[in-house]
Design a protein around this motif. Structure first.
Motif, PDB file in Angstrom:
ATOM      1  N   ARG A 144       0.839  -1.205   0.000  1.00  0.00           N
ATOM      2  CA  ARG A 144       0.000   0.000   0.000  1.00  0.00           C
ATOM      3  C   ARG A 144       0.870   1.250   0.000  1.00  0.00           C
ATOM      4  O   ARG A 144       0.611   2.202  -0.741  1.00  0.00           O
ATOM      5  N   LEU A 145       1.911   1.243   0.835  1.00  0.00           N
ATOM      6  CA  LEU A 145       2.815   2.387   0.857  1.00  0.00           C
ATOM      7  C   LEU A 145       3.516   2.538  -0.490  1.00  0.00           C
ATOM      8  O   LEU A 145       3.630   3.653  -1.021  1.00  0.00           O
ATOM      9  N   ALA A 146       3.973   1.421  -1.045  1.00  0.00           N
ATOM     10  CA  ALA A 146       4.691   1.480  -2.320  1.00  0.00           C
ATOM     11  C   ALA A 146       3.807   2.034  -3.434  1.00  0.00           C
ATOM     12  O   ALA A 146       4.177   3.001  -4.110  1.00  0.00           O
ATOM     13  N   THR A 147       2.640   1.430  -3.617  1.00  0.00           N
ATOM     14  CA  THR A 147       1.815   1.771  -4.778  1.00  0.00           C
ATOM     15  C   THR A 147       0.998   3.040  -4.593  1.00  0.00           C
ATOM     16  O   THR A 147       0.942   3.885  -5.486  1.00  0.00           O
ATOM     17  N   HIS A 148       0.360   3.186  -3.438  1.00  0.00           N
ATOM     18  CA  HIS A 148      -0.508   4.342  -3.216  1.00  0.00           C
ATOM     19  C   HIS A 148       0.243   5.523  -2.605  1.00  0.00           C
ATOM     20  O   HIS A 148      -0.068   6.678  -2.905  1.00  0.00           O
ATOM     21  N   GLY A 149       1.202   5.222  -1.746  1.00  0.00           N
ATOM     22  CA  GLY A 149       1.919   6.300  -1.078  1.00  0.00           C
ATOM     23  C   GLY A 149       3.061   6.872  -1.889  1.00  0.00           C
ATOM     24  O   GLY A 149       3.239   8.085  -1.966  1.00  0.00           O
ATOM     25  N   LEU A 150       3.852   5.987  -2.516  1.00  0.00           N
ATOM     26  CA  LEU A 150       5.058   6.426  -3.211  1.00  0.00           C
ATOM     27  C   LEU A 150       4.982   6.280  -4.731  1.00  0.00           C
ATOM     28  O   LEU A 150       5.931   6.626  -5.434  1.00  0.00           O
ATOM     29  N   LEU A 151       3.873   5.745  -5.218  1.00  0.00           N
ATOM     30  CA  LEU A 151       3.665   5.577  -6.664  1.00  0.00           C
ATOM     31  C   LEU A 151       4.713   4.656  -7.281  1.00  0.00           C
ATOM     32  O   LEU A 151       5.174   4.871  -8.406  1.00  0.00           O
ATOM     33  N   LEU A 152       5.088   3.611  -6.525  1.00  0.00           N
ATOM     34  CA  LEU A 152       6.053   2.617  -6.993  1.00  0.00           C
ATOM     35  C   LEU A 152       5.321   1.296  -7.229  1.00  0.00           C
ATOM     36  O   LEU A 152       4.782   0.708  -6.293  1.00  0.00           O
ATOM     37  N   ALA A 153       5.309   0.833  -8.456  1.00  0.00           N
ATOM     38  CA  ALA A 153       4.604  -0.403  -8.789  1.00  0.00           C
ATOM     39  C   ALA A 153       5.315  -1.614  -8.188  1.00  0.00           C
ATOM     40  O   ALA A 153       6.545  -1.672  -8.158  1.00  0.00           O
ATOM     41  N   VAL A 154       4.538  -2.576  -7.711  1.00  0.00           N
ATOM     42  CA  VAL A 154       5.097  -3.823  -7.189  1.00  0.00           C
ATOM     43  C   VAL A 154       4.014  -4.889  -7.214  1.00  0.00           C
ATOM     44  O   VAL A 154       2.840  -4.610  -6.974  1.00  0.00           O
ATOM     45  N   ASP A 155       4.411  -6.122  -7.521  1.00  0.00           N
ATOM     46  CA  ASP A 155       3.458  -7.230  -7.514  1.00  0.00           C
ATOM     47  C   ASP A 155       4.227  -8.541  -7.451  1.00  0.00           C
ATOM     48  O   ASP A 155       5.386  -8.619  -7.877  1.00  0.00           O
ATOM     49  N   GLU A 156       3.578  -9.546  -6.907  1.00  0.00           N
ATOM     50  CA  GLU A 156       4.176 -10.880  -6.856  1.00  0.00           C
ATOM     51  C   GLU A 156       3.846 -11.624  -8.140  1.00  0.00           C
ATOM     52  O   GLU A 156       2.715 -11.561  -8.634  1.00  0.00           O
ATOM     53  N   VAL A 157       4.833 -12.310  -8.694  1.00  0.00           N
ATOM     54  CA  VAL A 157       4.617 -13.092  -9.908  1.00  0.00           C
ATOM     55  C   VAL A 157       3.926 -14.399  -9.524  1.00  0.00           C
ATOM     56  O   VAL A 157       4.378 -15.110  -8.620  1.00  0.00           O
ATOM     57  N   LYS A 158       2.834 -14.701 -10.191  1.00  0.00           N
ATOM     58  CA  LYS A 158       2.118 -15.942  -9.907  1.00  0.00           C
ATOM     59  C   LYS A 158       3.008 -17.144 -10.216  1.00  0.00           C
ATOM     60  O   LYS A 158       3.819 -17.111 -11.143  1.00  0.00           O
ATOM     61  N   ALA A 159       2.827 -18.204  -9.433  1.00  0.00           N
ATOM     62  CA  ALA A 159       3.697 -19.376  -9.542  1.00  0.00           C
ATOM     63  C   ALA A 159       3.729 -19.944 -10.956  1.00  0.00           C
ATOM     64  O   ALA A 159       4.786 -20.347 -11.456  1.00  0.00           O
ATOM     65  N   ASP A 160       2.573 -19.974 -11.637  1.00  0.00           N
ATOM     66  CA  ASP A 160       2.526 -20.565 -12.978  1.00  0.00           C
ATOM     67  C   ASP A 160       3.026 -19.614 -14.064  1.00  0.00           C
ATOM     68  O   ASP A 160       3.073 -19.982 -15.240  1.00  0.00           O
ATOM     69  N   GLU A 161       3.417 -18.400 -13.676  1.00  0.00           N
ATOM     70  CA  GLU A 161       3.928 -17.431 -14.645  1.00  0.00           C
ATOM     71  C   GLU A 161       5.422 -17.172 -14.474  1.00  0.00           C
ATOM     72  O   GLU A 161       6.013 -16.401 -15.230  1.00  0.00           O
ATOM     73  N   ARG A 162       6.036 -17.818 -13.508  1.00  0.00           N
ATOM     74  CA  ARG A 162       7.454 -17.584 -13.250  1.00  0.00           C
ATOM     75  C   ARG A 162       8.315 -18.291 -14.290  1.00  0.00           C
ATOM     76  O   ARG A 162       8.071 -19.440 -14.643  1.00  0.00           O
ATOM     77  N   THR A 163       9.327 -17.578 -14.750  1.00  0.00           N
ATOM     78  CA  THR A 163      10.229 -18.141 -15.750  1.00  0.00           C
ATOM     79  C   THR A 163      11.437 -18.828 -15.121  1.00  0.00           C
ATOM     80  O   THR A 163      12.193 -19.516 -15.799  1.00  0.00           O
ATOM     81  N   SER A 164      11.628 -18.607 -13.799  1.00  0.00           N
ATOM     82  CA  SER A 164      12.717 -19.245 -13.069  1.00  0.00           C
ATOM     83  C   SER A 164      12.368 -19.207 -11.587  1.00  0.00           C
ATOM     84  O   SER A 164      11.476 -18.456 -11.170  1.00  0.00           O
ATOM     85  N   PRO A 165      13.059 -19.987 -10.756  1.00  0.00           N
ATOM     86  CA  PRO A 165      12.779 -19.974  -9.318  1.00  0.00           C
ATOM     87  C   PRO A 165      13.001 -18.599  -8.680  1.00  0.00           C
ATOM     88  O   PRO A 165      12.419 -18.295  -7.645  1.00  0.00           O
TER      89      PRO A 165
END
Length: 212
Positions: A144-165
């Motif tokens: 919330r601080l990253a995206t709404h407070g500081l305007l810094l995008a962040v997200d977790e990559v879904k397990a089935d979309e990861r290209t490496s561990p």
């Protein structure tokens, strides 16, 4: 009133008028230049309460009255984080320790990046206690601080979309400059070598700003 006296009076008043016009013009030009060169207001940092690498709670109120630069990284990052942290380290070395300045790095991986992990990571970078803080906490609050407070995008990559561990998170590579009132005043590409100079210039400008 005779003609010579009248002419002299007109010359005097005309001269005063020209002086006033010149002074007003100089003032207007200076105001225009100041406004043109003023740093933009990009938003206000929202309230937050996160934990730093020493286990201490850090809030928005704690950073008021200080100029700070923030980014988001994570310690297991195989991508740009090393470059971003190197730039932060260079900023730390270039900034005076006796000025109200903070460097703040959020983690995109708060479940793994505990205060202990971040402390070790910071020590490896030579992070100065009290000057460079690494913040973690509940994932929702960090994001919330990253995206709404500081305007810094962040997200977790879904397990089935990861290209490496190691392909765990995607996050912004921007650095955000925040003024003494908790307002975002600039953003810079943290992987771009020229950003260091630009960030230092903005920090110096923000330090000179007077608080209302």
């Amino acid at each position: 009133m005779n003609k010579p006296t009248r002419s002299l009076e007109l010359i005097v008043w005309g001269g005063l008028a020209l002086v006033m016009v010149a002074l007003f013009g100089a003032y207007a030009v200076s105001r225009f230049a100041a406004n043109r060169n003023a740093l933009p207001m990009l938003g206000n940092v929202s309230d937050f309460a996160l934990t730093n690498q020493f286990g201490r709670v850090v809030t928005r109120a704690d950073l008021l009255g200080q100029v700070w630069v923030a980014d988001i990284i994570f310690t297991r990052c195989p991508g740009p984080c090393a470059t971003m942290s190197k730039v932060m380290r260079e900023l730390q070395g270039a900034l005076p320790r006796n000025e109200p300045i903070q460097l703040v790095s959020l983690t995109a991986d708060p479940e793994f990046d505990t205060p202990e992990v971040l402390k070790k990571y910071g020590e490896g970078l030579g992070a100065a206690p009290g000057h460079w803080q690494f913040l973690t906490g509940k994932k929702l609050e960090v994001y919330r601080l990253a995206t709404h407070g500081l305007l810094l995008a962040v997200d977790e990559v879904k397990a089935d979309e990861r290209t490496s561990p190691e392909d765990l998170f995607v996050h912004s590579t921007l650095f955000v400059a925040v003024d003494k009132q908790g307002r975002i005043r600039g953003s810079f590409d943290g992987t771009e070598p020229s950003s260091r100079r630009k960030i230092l210039e903005v920090i110096r400008a923000l330090l000179k700003e007077k608080q209302p």
